[in-house]
Design a protein around this motif. Structure first.
Motif, mmCIF file in Angstrom:
data_model
loop_
_atom_site.group_PDB
_atom_site.id
_atom_site.type_symbol
_atom_site.label_atom_id
_atom_site.label_comp_id
_atom_site.label_asym_id
_atom_site.label_seq_id
_atom_site.Cartn_x
_atom_site.Cartn_y
_atom_site.Cartn_z
ATOM 1 N N ARG A 51 26.808 35.139 32.762
ATOM 2 C CA ARG A 51 27.241 35.341 34.395
ATOM 3 C C ARG A 51 26.321 36.512 35.257
ATOM 4 N N LYS A 52 26.343 37.521 34.369
ATOM 5 C CA LYS A 52 25.144 38.412 35.378
ATOM 6 C C LYS A 52 23.545 37.968 35.301
ATOM 7 N N ASN B 128 26.839 29.110 35.090
ATOM 8 C CA ASN B 128 27.177 30.332 34.669
ATOM 9 C C ASN B 128 28.796 30.301 33.600
ATOM 10 N N ARG C 70 27.250 36.275 24.988
ATOM 11 C CA ARG C 70 28.150 36.821 25.564
ATOM 12 C C ARG C 70 27.933 35.749 27.237
ATOM 13 N N ILE C 71 29.942 35.771 27.132
ATOM 14 C CA ILE C 71 29.856 35.340 28.799
ATOM 15 C C ILE C 71 29.083 36.383 30.083
ATOM 16 N N ASP C 72 29.824 37.667 29.905
ATOM 17 C CA ASP C 72 29.310 38.090 31.095
ATOM 18 C C ASP C 72 28.069 38.297 30.439
#
Ligand SMILES: Nc1ncnc2c1ncn2[C@@H]1O[C@H](COP(=O)(O)OP(=O)(O)OP(=O)(O)O)[C@@H](O)[C@H]1O
Ligand SMILES: [Mg+2]
Lengths: 285, 250, 403
Positions: B83-84, B50, B78-80
């Motif tokens: 992570r989601k 993540n 996209r990093i978020d």
């Protein structure tokens, strides 16, 4: 890029710009003082007394006066403050007396400097009859510096790892031996840094000396601790607000401001450098 | 189908070479335990999925990390979003200083889901999945900090489940808990395996033996052995693994 | 341990103990001296020593307050009826008015006939009010010396007039200064709060290591510049700028004071707030980011709520710094003791008033006492500030301990 990212970018940019404004404020103030003041600085300015209604000459008595006040106040504040700090941090258990001392120190630190001036006038000048004098001014400034010194001593002692103390006790050393031989040597550099900073603070104070020592115009040097002296910050105030010939005193004022700022900033800078050096050394160990 | 995969990954922190040419595949609905002595790179490895390592300024890496057939480190992604899709549970329970409800709802809210019915439903489902619902259903407004350590950790698991990740990373999730809370967490992991893929760092070899299907042994940044848990503990292929699990070092 | 050693340790402990006591003693001494000198204001009549106020025997007004007295001599009150007395218009008589009433011959070359003439005049003039030195009052005085009420706390705090040296009666209403102090401070916070917070957030959350190492000394330097220098800068740069920008007669305004004070409160705010933000545990940030929150969301939903109490402390300490600041405000706010509610008008704060006037007072006089009373007000402000910081700290400790 979606709205979440965009929003973050916008907000962070605004924050960045606002911090840039803060930097700009400092640069503008310092730049202005340096730019305007540098022309007034000369050997004569630094080494002679003001003359011709303070439109000519220099600020030597004020420099000497500020020096006297700084030294005087430190003679009082350093020993008392450092010893109090040691007592509060190393000796006192967490009881009501310690809480009380802490509260008093914090309160003292929050008292505005003009109130110190008033107190100094009431106690030293009028009640103890020292008159307007280096003695009264130094004591007033010393009291102002006291909570600062206590706090920095405590901080420095807090930074000493408890393991060192325990190690020393384990070898049979007494409390005082432990403090003298183990704790203080380790805390010393940090205490020193703090002390330098407190000198910087004291040398720029005006309000406490207004009614305890500062002379409007006194072109000779003090001979004893019961003399009045000129002082740089007060001299700047006088030049800026009450000169008879504003146009002609302005250059003197700029010069004085530059000298004052330089002294204070050099003091602060050396404290910063010292701290950085200590931090580096600690990291290597 | 491969769920998560790491190919030829190297990681450095400044000059420290923390992971050395590691390649690994994770199958869906399995629990994989990562074991190895302290500092061997387990956390670093886990945090690849993540991109939590990105928060460390000195972090550098090369190689590929895939989750759901997406390259986690590709520029387009996209990093978020990553992570989601990857849940994480930390060593110490770290609930936000908010209410129990808001802790679980947090992941939804920051991802733009504010519909009351949806949020409430998700919070309940996540708390049920993490076996905490019965204990807290009447006190959802209470501060999460008032829960016990074990409850807090299950809350953190619920919080991670709420955003419906596929992959769940756990970094020593039970190491700060008492034996009973630990047992509950282990049971929970066993349940969760039915729905999720789980990668778990643990120092507790018995724990790894009890709950994982596969185990990877790391040593000094290298993947030494990756095997079925039973095999690795009973009859490892590698002599270093043998030494480690029999307690001869580490 | 040897005996010498033990004695030595006792002595050292004693020295340490006494040093620490000095601090508390100082605080107590400050309080004692402020109150000792300040309370004096409320125990004396504010008229000058050796002077008396007198009226005709026919006058029915029993006592008079200093405000009424001031109004009488300002000709705001012109008839005794206004003070509940008889319907006589007020005739003022001070040493300066003599020539309008008596001829020089009547009084004699050295005023030797004055007491007698005065008696005659007082008998025939029911509306008269005298303000005279005691020496001119005859033994068989035909008038009545009217007592002047002591200043009350309410008059002091809510009085709108500050004329500390006016005769016959000085006025010590500090309302203008309270308003001035609060306005300048409020303005300062209005300026410092957004910039201080933005800088603190920038330093702790956004800036990389390199930028941070630039910002830290900037904040330290701002904190190090002496307040006269800020005042001087404000006076020569800001004041003319404000004057031109708003087309004012004078640039020395509340606004100028607010900006200068705002700059001076910045370092305190930034440092304390940054510490508070940094104290948010890394694990909370990571948990938030791991759930897909952006840094901004993490900041506003996790970091700032966690640091709330530290941030309020920052604001309160910044306020404290601004309230007590003396020299800089004195130099840039113009010295007006009139009540003013506009940011574009001059004003004067409490500390600035003390600094500006204490030098002209005589030790133990009413004016001197009044300035100490003013200092008590200032002192109370700072105590309130310290206490609220303490309360916030303790409450925060409780909350964190629960966690
Ligand atoms: N933030 C960092 N900065 C620099 N080096 C780091 C950082 N984090 C980890 N390292 C280094 O990377 C290596 C692997 O660390 P990592 O935390 O992944 O180990 P670990 O196996 O999780 O250990 P533990 O079992 O103690 O948690 C170590 O040598 C460590 O020193
Ligand atoms: Mg780890």
């Amino acid at each position: 890029m979606d709205t979440k990212q965009l929003k973050q970018k916008i907000v962070f940019t605004i924050f960045g710009m606002m911090s840039f404004v803060v930097v700009a404020i400092l640069v503008i103030i310092l730049g202005f003082i340096v730019f305007r003041g540098i022309g007034a600085i000369s050997w004569e300015f630094l080494t002679t007394a003001p003359k011709d209604g303070m439109t000519k000459g220099g600020i030597f008595p004020a420099i000497v006066g500020t020096g006297c006040l700084v030294i005087g106040s430190m003679i009082f504040a350093f020993p008392v403050g450092i010893l109090s700090g040691i007592y509060i941090h190393e000796y006192l258990p967490e009881n009501w007396w310690k809480k009380f001392l802490r509260m008093m120190t914090n309160n003292l630190a929050g008292v505005p400097s003009i109130v110190f001036g008033l107190f100094g006038m009431a106690l030293f000048v009028n009640y103890l009859k020292f008159g307007d004098s280096i003695l009264a001014g130094s004591l007033t400034l010393g009291i102002l510096a006291l909570p600062v010194v206590i706090r920095l001593t405590e901080e420095a002692l807090k930074a000493v790892p408890d393991g060192l103390r325990l190690g020393s006790y384990a070898l049979g050393a007494s409390k005082i031996q432990t403090i003298q031989k183990v704790v203080l040597p380790v805390a010393f550099p940090n205490i020193l840094t703090g002390l330098i900073l407190s000198i910087g603070r004291v040398s720029g104070e005006t309000a406490p000396i207004l009614f305890t020592v500062a002379a409007y115009f006194l072109p000779r040097l003090p001979e004893s601790i019961s003399d009045q002296v000129m002082a740089l910050p007060y001299h700047l105030y006088v030049l800026a607000t009450s000169g008879t010939n504003m146009e002609e005193t302005r250059p003197m004022a700029y010069g004085t401001a530059l000298v004052l700022v330089s002294i204070v900033l050099i003091i602060n800078l050396s404290a910063s450098l010292l701290r950085r050096k200590i931090q580096k050394k600690n990291k290597m160990n | 189908m491969t769920h998560a995969e790491v190919k030829n990954v190297n990681v450095w922190y400044d000059t420290i070479h923390a992971l050395k040419d590691v390649s690994l595949k994770f199958e869906p609905n399995t629990v994989t335990a990562l074991i190895g002595p302290s500092g061997c790179g387990k956390s670093t490895f886990l945090r690849l999925f993540n991109r939590m390592n990105d928060l460390i300024p000195s972090f550098r890496m090369d190689g590929t990390v895939m989750v759901n057939n997406q390259d986690v480190y590709s520029k387009e992604i996209r990093i978020d979003e990553i992570r989601k899709n990857v849940g994480m549970v930390f060593q110490k329970p770290n609930p936000f200083p908010k209410s129990i409800f808001e802790n679980v709802a947090y992941g939804l809210r920051v991802n733009g889901i504010n519909n009351k019915a949806v949020v409430e439903e998700t919070v309940e489902r996540s708390l049920r999945q993490s076996a905490l619902w019965d204990e807290v259903k009447d006190v959802l407004k209470k501060s999460a900090l008032e829960l016990s350590g074990g409850q807090q950790q299950r809350l953190c698991i619920a919080r991670a489940l709420a955003v419906e990740p596929k992959l769940i990373l756990m970094d020593e999730p039970a190491s700060s808990l008492d034996p009973i809370s630990t047992a509950r967490i282990e049971e929970l992991i066993f349940e969760l395996k039915k729905t999720y893929t789980i990668i778990l760092v643990t120092h507790n070899l018995q724990q790894a033996g009890r709950i994982s299907d596969l185990t990877a042994f790391f040593y000094l940044g290298e993947l030494i052995e990756y095997n079925l848990t039973k095999k690795l503990f009973l009859n490892p292929d590698n002599v270093q693994t043998q030494n480690y699990i029999t307690g001869r070092f580490g | 341990m040897t005996k010498a050693r033990r004695i030595y340790e006792k002595i050292v402990t004693g020295i340490l103990f006494s040093s620490s006591t000095i601090t508390s003693l100082t605080v107590i001494l400050i309080v004692v001296f402020l109150f000792r000198e300040g309370i004096g204001l409320f125990n004396t009549t504010p008229t000058e020593k050796n002077y008396v106020i007198a009226v005709s025997r026919q006058n029915t007004v029993p006592v008079i307050t200093s405000n009424e007295l001031a109004d009488i001599f300002n000709q705001d009150i012109t008839n005794w009826k206004q003070l509940g007395g008889r319907n006589d218009s007020i005739i003022r008589l001070t040493l300066n008015d003599l020539s309008g009433i008596f001829t020089e011959e009547e009084l004699g070359p050295n005023l030797e006939n004055f007491p007698q003439k005065l008696n005659e005049y007082v008998k025939t003039t029911p509306g008269v009010i005298l303000y005279l030195s005691k020496e001119y009052i005859p033994k068989n005085f035909a008038g009545r010396i009217i007592p002047v009420k002591k200043i009350s706390l309410l008059d002091f705090i809510f009085g709108k007039h500050w004329y500390p040296t006016s005769t016959p009666i000085p006025q010590f209403g500090i309302w203008p200064m309270i308003v001035g102090t609060l306005m300048v401070t409020f303005g300062a916070i209005l300026f410092a709060l957004p910039f201080g917070m933005a800088t603190a957030i920038f330093m702790s959350e956004i800036a990389g290591n390199r930028l941070r190492t630039i910002m830290k000394p900037v904040v330290e330097l701002l904190a190090g510049i002496p307040s006269v220098v800020y005042g001087f800068f404000g006076l020569v740069v800001l004041v003319p700028l404000i004057q031109r920008l708003f087309g004012l007669d004078v640039g020395e305004t509340v606004l100028a004071g607010s900006i200068v004070l705002g700059i001076m409160a910045l370092p305190t705010m930034v440092t304390v707030a940054e510490d508070a933000l940094n104290s948010t545990p890394k694990s909370l940030r990571e948990a938030s980011l791991a759930l897909g929150a952006s840094e901004l969301q993490t900041l506003f939903r996790v970091v700032i709520p966690y640091a709330k109490s530290g941030i309020s402390t920052a604001v309160i300490l910044g306020t404290g710094r601004a309230i007590g600041e003396t020299m800089a405000v004195l130099m840039v706010t113009g010295n007006s003791t009139h009540v003013n509610y506009s940011f574009l008008q001059p004003t004067r704060t409490i500390p600035a008033t003390i600094a500006a006037e204490l030098g002209d007072t005589s030790f133990g006089g009413v004016h001197y006492n009044a300035l100490f009373a003013l200092a008590i007000v200032l002192f109370l402000f700072t105590i309130i500030i310290n206490l609220s910081v303490e309360v916030i700290k303790n409450r925060n400790k409780e909350v964190n301990q629960r966690g």
